[in-house]
Write an enzyme that holds these catalytic residues in place. Structure first.
Site, PDB file in Angstrom:
ATOM      1  N   LYS A   1     -16.691  87.693  72.603  1.00  0.00           N
ATOM      2  CA  LYS A   1     -15.650  86.999  71.369  1.00  0.00           C
ATOM      3  C   LYS A   1     -16.461  86.980  70.172  1.00  0.00           C
ATOM      4  O   LYS A   1     -16.202  87.329  69.143  1.00  0.00           O
ATOM      5  CB  LYS A   1     -15.114  85.806  71.905  1.00  0.00           C
ATOM      6  CG  LYS A   1     -14.164  85.337  70.813  1.00  0.00           C
ATOM      7  CD  LYS A   1     -14.908  84.058  70.152  1.00  0.00           C
ATOM      8  CE  LYS A   1     -13.655  83.630  69.106  1.00  0.00           C
ATOM      9  NZ  LYS A   1     -14.221  82.230  68.308  1.00  0.00           N
TER      10      LYS A   1
ATOM     11  N   ASP B   1      -9.568  85.394  71.688  1.00  0.00           N
ATOM     12  CA  ASP B   1      -9.829  83.901  72.288  1.00  0.00           C
ATOM     13  C   ASP B   1      -8.622  83.664  73.346  1.00  0.00           C
ATOM     14  O   ASP B   1      -7.913  84.474  73.369  1.00  0.00           O
ATOM     15  CB  ASP B   1      -9.946  82.989  71.185  1.00  0.00           C
ATOM     16  CG  ASP B   1      -9.080  82.810  70.377  1.00  0.00           C
ATOM     17  OD1 ASP B   1      -7.999  83.167  70.766  1.00  0.00           O
ATOM     18  OD2 ASP B   1      -9.081  82.252  69.245  1.00  0.00           O
TER      19      ASP B   1
END
Length: 215
Positions: free
Chosen positions: A120, A138
DNA sequence: ATCCCGAGGG
DNA sequence: CCCTCTGGAT
């Protein structure tokens, strides 16, 4: 079976979701990378409170590495997971100096090899700094992609690939911010507020939560 | 009480 | 896959 086009959904939610100006607050690749690492499981407000003093004292990988984990920890001790993050940032800075001449690499494998940097975070850096066609998925975006039916997938990678494939490259950066804000403040995990969602007509989520009765 | 603008380790 | 690390928001 054809999936709904994401474009009208993004257009709808863009109206009430301004794009944050992270690039203005963290102007160098190194400061943005560190800021994103510090942001894991932590609000921007908490991070932005400690970063000015930290970067004033250690604006570069060299100075940050010299600062050391203990003093980095002192700077960031008000944010969540600060002990782990202090250790990671110190090691990260050291690795940047040793392996990359103090330059943030524009390469996924190199980025993910840095402590504190997962997929991420690497995606945020690749997109925000280097303009690559990535989507940092996310928990908010993962939930939203599945709930809306716009980018369904059992894994983060599946949702990520769906979004990157279906969103025009030039729109990936603003779309990332809109989706995250939309997921955080409206398409929430607990009580999604479908009655005031501008993208509801493009969403397959059922049952859509009704508006609470007026007082 | 529960979840999160996660990552690392078992 | 599971767990842990943590402060903050709701």
């Amino acid at each position: 079976m054809k999936r709904a086009d994401i474009a009208p959904f993004l257009t709808a939610i863009s109206a009430n979701n301004p794009t944050p100006q992270t690039e203005l607050l963290y102007s160098t690749p190194f400061s943005l990378l560190v800021a994103v690492v510090l942001s894991a499981q932590t609000t921007d407000a908490a991070v932005n409170k400690v970063t000015p003093a930290l970067f004033a004292e250690a604006p570069t990988p060299q100075t940050m590495a010299a600062l050391g984990a203990a003093r980095i920890g002192h700077h960031i001790r008000t944010i969540g997971l600060w002990q782990t993050k202090a250790k990671n940032v110190a090691a990260l800075a050291q690795l940047l100096v040793e392996r990359h001449n103090g330059v943030v690499p524009a390469d996924r494998e190199a980025l993910e090899a840095l402590p504190g940097v997962g997929r991420k975070t690497a995606n945020v850096v690749l997109n925000e700094i280097f303009g690559q066609a990535t989507m940092a998925v996310d928990t908010h975006i993962f939930r939203l992609g599945n709930r809306t039916g716009l980018a369904p997938g059992a894994t983060v990678r599946a949702v990520e690939d769906g979004l990157v494939t279906r969103i025009p490259k030039s729109m990936l950066r603003p779309a990332h911010h809109w989706l995250i804000l939309h997921g955080r403040y409206l398409c929430k995990a607990r009580k999604p507020e479908c009655w005031r969602c501008p993208g509801a007509q493009f969403c397959t989520f059922t049952p859509k939560t009704p508006a609470p009765d007026a007082l």
